[in-house]
Design an enzyme around this catalytic site. Structure first.
Site, short mmCIF file in Angstrom:
data_model
loop_
_atom_site.label_atom_id
_atom_site.label_comp_id
_atom_site.label_asym_id
_atom_site.label_seq_id
_atom_site.Cartn_x
_atom_site.Cartn_y
_atom_site.Cartn_z
N LYS A 156 39.48 16.59 48.18
CA LYS A 156 38.43 16.46 49.20
C LYS A 156 37.13 17.14 48.78
CE LYS A 156 41.42 15.73 53.13
NZ LYS A 156 41.74 16.02 54.52
N ARG A 172 45.00 26.99 43.62
CA ARG A 172 46.31 27.42 43.14
C ARG A 172 47.18 27.82 44.34
NH1 ARG A 172 46.42 31.22 45.99
NH2 ARG A 172 45.66 33.34 45.72
N LYS A 210 49.84 30.67 45.26
CA LYS A 210 50.21 32.00 44.77
C LYS A 210 51.60 31.96 44.15
CE LYS A 210 49.04 36.48 46.80
NZ LYS A 210 47.78 36.62 46.10
N ARG A 248 39.07 27.70 45.26
CA ARG A 248 37.88 28.42 44.82
C ARG A 248 36.76 27.42 44.56
NH1 ARG A 248 39.43 32.48 40.54
NH2 ARG A 248 40.28 33.53 42.37
N LYS A 302 32.50 44.74 47.89
CA LYS A 302 33.62 45.68 47.81
C LYS A 302 33.28 46.85 46.88
CE LYS A 302 37.95 43.63 49.01
NZ LYS A 302 39.32 43.36 48.55
N GLU A 314 43.10 30.02 51.98
CA GLU A 314 41.94 30.87 51.71
C GLU A 314 40.97 30.10 50.82
OE1 GLU A 314 41.47 35.38 50.30
OE2 GLU A 314 41.74 33.99 48.63
N ASN A 348 31.78 34.61 39.68
CA ASN A 348 33.12 34.22 39.23
C ASN A 348 33.44 34.82 37.86
OD1 ASN A 348 35.53 32.70 39.71
ND2 ASN A 348 34.88 31.36 38.06
N ALA A 359 34.38 38.40 38.57
CA ALA A 359 35.67 38.54 39.27
C ALA A 359 36.85 38.21 38.35
CB ALA A 359 35.69 37.64 40.50
N GLU A 366 37.26 41.09 35.89
CA GLU A 366 37.76 42.30 36.56
C GLU A 366 39.22 42.12 36.96
OE1 GLU A 366 38.06 45.10 40.12
OE2 GLU A 366 38.48 42.98 39.97
P1 0O2 Z 1 45.09 36.60 43.49
O1 0O2 Z 1 45.74 36.78 42.17
O2 0O2 Z 1 43.69 36.06 43.36
O3 0O2 Z 1 45.91 35.85 44.46
P2 0O2 Z 1 43.71 42.67 49.08
O4 0O2 Z 1 44.25 43.59 50.07
O5 0O2 Z 1 42.28 42.98 48.66
O6 0O2 Z 1 44.61 42.38 47.91
P3 0O2 Z 1 43.39 40.72 51.24
O7 0O2 Z 1 43.26 41.84 52.19
O8 0O2 Z 1 44.42 39.69 51.49
O9 0O2 Z 1 43.61 41.24 49.74
O10 0O2 Z 1 42.05 39.97 51.25
P4 0O2 Z 1 40.81 39.98 50.30
O11 0O2 Z 1 40.25 41.34 50.09
O12 0O2 Z 1 39.89 38.96 50.90
O13 0O2 Z 1 41.38 39.48 48.90
C1 0O2 Z 1 41.87 38.22 48.73
C2 0O2 Z 1 41.58 37.75 47.33
O14 0O2 Z 1 40.20 37.98 47.01
C3 0O2 Z 1 42.34 38.48 46.25
O15 0O2 Z 1 43.62 37.95 46.12
C4 0O2 Z 1 41.46 38.19 45.04
O16 0O2 Z 1 41.61 36.86 44.60
C5 0O2 Z 1 40.09 38.32 45.63
N1 0O2 Z 1 39.63 39.73 45.54
C6 0O2 Z 1 39.50 40.62 46.54
N2 0O2 Z 1 39.04 41.78 46.08
C7 0O2 Z 1 38.85 41.65 44.76
C8 0O2 Z 1 38.37 42.51 43.71
O17 0O2 Z 1 38.01 43.67 43.92
N3 0O2 Z 1 38.33 41.99 42.45
C9 0O2 Z 1 38.71 40.71 42.17
N4 0O2 Z 1 38.62 40.28 40.91
N5 0O2 Z 1 39.18 39.87 43.13
C10 0O2 Z 1 39.24 40.33 44.40
P5 0O2 Z 1 44.78 38.73 45.39
O18 0O2 Z 1 46.01 38.54 46.15
O19 0O2 Z 1 44.35 40.14 45.13
O20 0O2 Z 1 44.90 38.09 43.99
#
Ligand code: 0O2
Length: 273
Positions: A23, A46, A48, A78, A113, A140, A149, A152, A155
């Site tokens: 979409k 993706r 998880k 994304r 953040k 999400e 990107n 991120a 990092e």
């Molecule tokens: P993946 O591998 O991408 O699935 P958190 O408590 O921060 O882990 P929360 O509260 O569910 O996560 O929500 P948040 O903060 O919106 O984070 C959701 C996703 O945003 C994360 O998924 C990351 O993909 C991205 N993200 C958030 N904070 C950061 C950061 O400081 N650095 C990077 N690189 N990505 C971030 P996951 O599950 O961490 O990882």
């Protein structure tokens, strides 16, 4: 949870990701076909991994019973934009859609953040149709610029390497890099209209050439081959001048020729009137 149940749990999320990818790619295509600037540069998605779900469940003390409610990023999309301004546009576009409903937003652009992470997140409700009926899921959607990107992704790899305990000196470097990314995005915004104009022109040229080639191909089937070779050579000549206005003029003329040719093929009497 029994191992085979993971598949059952994750399958609808796979379906949601695959449908949403299509979409959002269509949204981009729609802009391009209309010779408009597309605020979406690219889309990825993706589901998880089980390892990542288990890790987050442990970290956030989430039980299997409330997993689907409490973990809102089992399915993730994304969307990458060229400019910061595009992020708002894409979020507004999502807000107007009737096939998804925004549940919540997290604005890590205005509220960066501590790590330096910048991105705009939306949690949406999305319904997939399965053989057992409709299933409403949370997805999400992360919207960010190419520069954000880059930061991120890099990092994230370091988070993995250091298991969330990135050494202080690297954290500081990452924070500085994040500031540099913000400046870069701001600089790019200054030349946004120039870049957009250039991209629209390039898209117009692509669409014109596609149309012209289709018309020439059709003429080959209907018309005097020698005449069509002349038209084709004229096209190559105009194309090599890189003059978009000339190309548009040629396109209009060719349209008229092709129209006449089609009319003649349908009714040969047209030629004798
Ligand atoms: P993946 O591998 O991408 O699935 P958190 O408590 O921060 O882990 P929360 O509260 O569910 O996560 O929500 P948040 O903060 O919106 O984070 C959701 C996703 O945003 C994360 O998924 C990351 O993909 C991205 N993200 C958030 N904070 C950061 C950061 O400081 N650095 C990077 N690189 N990505 C971030 P996951 O599950 O961490 O990882």
């Amino acid at each position: 949870m029994e191992i085979q149940l993971w598949r059952e749990l994750l399958d609808p999320y796979e379906q949601a990701v695959s449908e949403l990818l299509k979409k959002f790619c269509n949204v981009r295509e729609e802009y391009l076909k209309k010779n408009m600037y597309a605020p979406i540069e690219s889309v990825s998605g993706r589901v998880k991994t089980v390892a990542s779900i288990l890790e987050k469940m442990q970290r956030k003390n989430i039980s299997f019973e409330t997993l689907e409610e409490d973990l809102d990023d089992i399915a993730g999309i994304r969307i990458i934009c060229q400019f910061v301004e595009d992020i708002e546009k894409v979020a507004a576009l999502i807000g107007k859609r009737t096939d998804m409903e925004i549940r919540s937003t997290k604005d890590y652009l205005r509220n960066q953040k501590g790590s330096g992470y910048r991105s705009f997140h939306l949690i949406v409700w999305y319904t997939v149709q399965t053989i057992d009926g409709p299933k409403k899921l949370q997805v999400e959607i992360q919207i960010r610029t190419m520069a954000m990107n880059f930061w991120a992704t890099t990092e994230h790899s370091l988070q993995y390497k250091y298991k969330g305990e990135i050494p202080a000196h690297i954290s500081q470097q990452l924070n500085r890099a994040s500031e540099a990314i913000e400046i870069l995005d701001r600089e790019m915004s200054q030349v946004r209209s120039e870049i957009m104009d250039a991209q629209i022109d390039s898209q117009i040229e692509t669409n014109l050439v596609k149309d012209i080639l289709r018309n020439i191909e059709n003429l080959y089937k209907l018309d005097n081959k020698r005449e069509v070779v002349k038209i084709q050579n004229e096209f190559y000549r105009i194309f090599s001048t890189h003059n978009l206005e000339e190309l548009k003029r040629f396109h209009r003329q060719l349209d008229i020729i092709a129209e006449g040719s089609r009319a003649q093929a349908v009714d040969p009497a047209v030629n004798h009137q």
